[in-house]
Design a protein around this motif. Structure first.
Motif, short mmCIF file in Angstrom:
data_model
loop_
_atom_site.label_atom_id
_atom_site.label_comp_id
_atom_site.label_asym_id
_atom_site.label_seq_id
_atom_site.Cartn_x
_atom_site.Cartn_y
_atom_site.Cartn_z
N ARG A 151 0.83 -1.21 0.00
CA ARG A 151 0.00 0.00 0.00
C ARG A 151 0.86 1.26 0.00
O ARG A 151 0.49 2.28 -0.57
CB ARG A 151 -0.95 0.00 1.20
CG ARG A 151 -2.14 -0.93 1.03
CD ARG A 151 -3.21 -0.72 2.08
NE ARG A 151 -2.77 -1.07 3.43
CZ ARG A 151 -2.89 -2.28 3.97
NH1 ARG A 151 -3.41 -3.27 3.29
NH2 ARG A 151 -2.49 -2.49 5.21
N LYS A 152 2.05 1.20 0.63
CA LYS A 152 2.94 2.37 0.68
C LYS A 152 3.71 2.56 -0.62
O LYS A 152 3.97 3.69 -1.01
CB LYS A 152 3.95 2.22 1.82
CG LYS A 152 3.37 2.45 3.20
CD LYS A 152 4.47 2.54 4.24
CE LYS A 152 4.77 1.17 4.79
NZ LYS A 152 5.75 1.15 5.86
N VAL A 153 4.09 1.47 -1.27
CA VAL A 153 5.02 1.59 -2.41
C VAL A 153 4.35 1.54 -3.77
O VAL A 153 4.99 1.84 -4.77
CB VAL A 153 6.16 0.55 -2.32
CG1 VAL A 153 6.93 0.69 -1.02
CG2 VAL A 153 5.66 -0.86 -2.54
N THR A 154 3.08 1.12 -3.84
CA THR A 154 2.39 1.04 -5.14
C THR A 154 1.13 1.89 -5.13
O THR A 154 0.54 2.14 -4.08
CB THR A 154 2.00 -0.41 -5.50
OG1 THR A 154 1.02 -0.89 -4.55
CG2 THR A 154 3.21 -1.33 -5.51
N GLY A 155 0.72 2.29 -6.30
CA GLY A 155 -0.52 3.04 -6.45
C GLY A 155 -1.44 2.33 -7.43
O GLY A 155 -1.10 1.28 -7.98
N GLY A 156 -2.59 2.90 -7.65
CA GLY A 156 -3.53 2.34 -8.61
C GLY A 156 -4.37 1.24 -8.01
O GLY A 156 -4.44 1.06 -6.79
N ARG A 157 -5.00 0.48 -8.88
CA ARG A 157 -5.87 -0.62 -8.46
C ARG A 157 -5.03 -1.85 -8.17
O ARG A 157 -4.14 -2.19 -8.94
CB ARG A 157 -6.88 -0.93 -9.54
CG ARG A 157 -7.87 0.21 -9.77
CD ARG A 157 -8.95 -0.16 -10.75
NE ARG A 157 -9.90 -1.05 -10.09
CZ ARG A 157 -10.53 -2.05 -10.72
NH1 ARG A 157 -10.33 -2.29 -11.98
NH2 ARG A 157 -11.37 -2.81 -10.06
N ARG A 158 -5.36 -2.51 -7.05
CA ARG A 158 -4.60 -3.69 -6.62
C ARG A 158 -5.52 -4.90 -6.54
O ARG A 158 -6.59 -4.84 -5.95
CB ARG A 158 -3.97 -3.44 -5.25
CG ARG A 158 -3.00 -2.30 -5.22
CD ARG A 158 -2.42 -2.14 -3.81
NE ARG A 158 -1.74 -0.88 -3.65
CZ ARG A 158 -2.28 0.21 -3.11
NH1 ARG A 158 -3.52 0.18 -2.66
NH2 ARG A 158 -1.57 1.31 -3.01
N LEU A 159 -5.04 -6.00 -7.11
CA LEU A 159 -5.77 -7.27 -7.12
C LEU A 159 -5.03 -8.28 -6.25
O LEU A 159 -3.81 -8.38 -6.31
CB LEU A 159 -5.85 -7.79 -8.56
CG LEU A 159 -6.46 -9.17 -8.77
CD1 LEU A 159 -7.95 -9.16 -8.39
CD2 LEU A 159 -6.29 -9.60 -10.22
N ASP A 160 -5.77 -9.05 -5.46
CA ASP A 160 -5.22 -10.13 -4.64
C ASP A 160 -5.86 -11.42 -5.11
O ASP A 160 -6.98 -11.76 -4.72
CB ASP A 160 -5.51 -9.85 -3.16
CG ASP A 160 -4.73 -10.75 -2.23
OD1 ASP A 160 -3.89 -11.55 -2.70
OD2 ASP A 160 -4.96 -10.65 -1.00
N MET A 161 -5.14 -12.16 -5.97
CA MET A 161 -5.67 -13.41 -6.53
C MET A 161 -5.46 -14.56 -5.56
O MET A 161 -4.37 -14.74 -5.04
CB MET A 161 -4.97 -13.73 -7.85
CG MET A 161 -5.24 -12.71 -8.94
SD MET A 161 -4.37 -13.10 -10.48
CE MET A 161 -5.38 -14.45 -11.06
N PHE A 162 -6.50 -15.33 -5.33
CA PHE A 162 -6.51 -16.45 -4.41
C PHE A 162 -6.33 -15.98 -2.97
O PHE A 162 -5.64 -16.62 -2.17
CB PHE A 162 -5.45 -17.50 -4.77
CG PHE A 162 -5.54 -17.99 -6.19
CD1 PHE A 162 -6.58 -18.83 -6.58
CD2 PHE A 162 -4.62 -17.59 -7.14
CE1 PHE A 162 -6.68 -19.27 -7.89
CE2 PHE A 162 -4.71 -18.03 -8.45
CZ PHE A 162 -5.73 -18.87 -8.82
N ALA A 163 -6.94 -14.88 -2.63
CA ALA A 163 -6.83 -14.29 -1.30
C ALA A 163 -7.33 -15.24 -0.23
O ALA A 163 -8.31 -15.95 -0.41
CB ALA A 163 -7.63 -12.99 -1.25
N ARG A 164 -6.66 -15.24 0.91
CA ARG A 164 -7.08 -16.03 2.07
C ARG A 164 -7.81 -15.16 3.09
O ARG A 164 -8.27 -15.64 4.11
CB ARG A 164 -5.87 -16.68 2.74
CG ARG A 164 -5.19 -17.73 1.91
CD ARG A 164 -5.97 -19.01 1.85
NE ARG A 164 -5.90 -19.70 3.14
CZ ARG A 164 -6.79 -20.60 3.53
NH1 ARG A 164 -7.79 -20.92 2.77
NH2 ARG A 164 -6.66 -21.19 4.69
#
Length: 175
Positions: A143-156
């Motif tokens: 969250r600190k180092v990237t921007g834009g939309r974030r996807l978490d594939m196979f999230a637990r």
């Protein structure tokens, strides 16, 4: 939609270890996939949903580390570095060292930029949680180092700032 960041935590095809000390370990509490299934499913989603300049963070374990590099290449991504999660404790096979680390292969499509690389080490700590559940410290860092939309594939589990996707997505929302 299109995502600038994809965290991929594939349900690698592994057997749960049955030992007298943990007799209830019969099967994982989620469906696993073969390497070929992961290659096809993740690859098709990245093709359709990853921005032309996107970050990819592929979680892997000792057994699948060599294969993970092959997947990155197969998906047409450029390998950059490997991050290491130093876990508290971990599985110890008979006659082998304790596996108290997991790996995140960082690759990219195009030339994505980081917002900051301050406090962005290649090794990070974090307590173990449920099987395959990743440390919140990893998500805090992204969250600190990237921007834009974030996807978490196979999230637990749900993570602020990430859209969860995968076979457990409906369960993740309910937890």
């Amino acid at each position: 939609g299109v995502f600038d960041v994809a965290v991929v935590d594939p349900p690698w095809d592994m057997d749960k270890i049955e030992r007298d000390t943990r007799p209830d370990q019969v099967a994982f509490d989620y469906p696993v996939m073969t390497v070929e299934e992961i290659a096809d499913e993740v690859g098709s989603h990245l093709d359709r949903h990853l921005a032309s300049h996107g970050h990819i963070f592929l979680w892997t374990v000792q057994k699948y580390l060599p294969c993970s590099f092959q997947l990155i290449e197969q998906w047409g991504l450029n390998y950059c570095c490997t991050l290491t999660w130093h876990k508290t404790g971990g599985f110890q096979p008979f006659n082998l060292p304790q596996f108290n680390s997991e790996f995140v292969i960082y690759a990219r499509k195009g030339s994505p930029k980081f917002l900051s690389t301050k406090d962005f080490p290649t090794c990070f700590g974090g307590d173990r949680r449920r099987h395959s559940e990743k440390p919140e410290k990893f998500y805090e860092t992204l969250r600190k180092v990237t921007g834009g939309r974030r996807l978490d594939m196979f999230a637990r589990g749900p993570h602020e700032g990430f859209i969860s996707w995968g076979k457990e997505a409906a369960q993740v929302v309910q937890q």
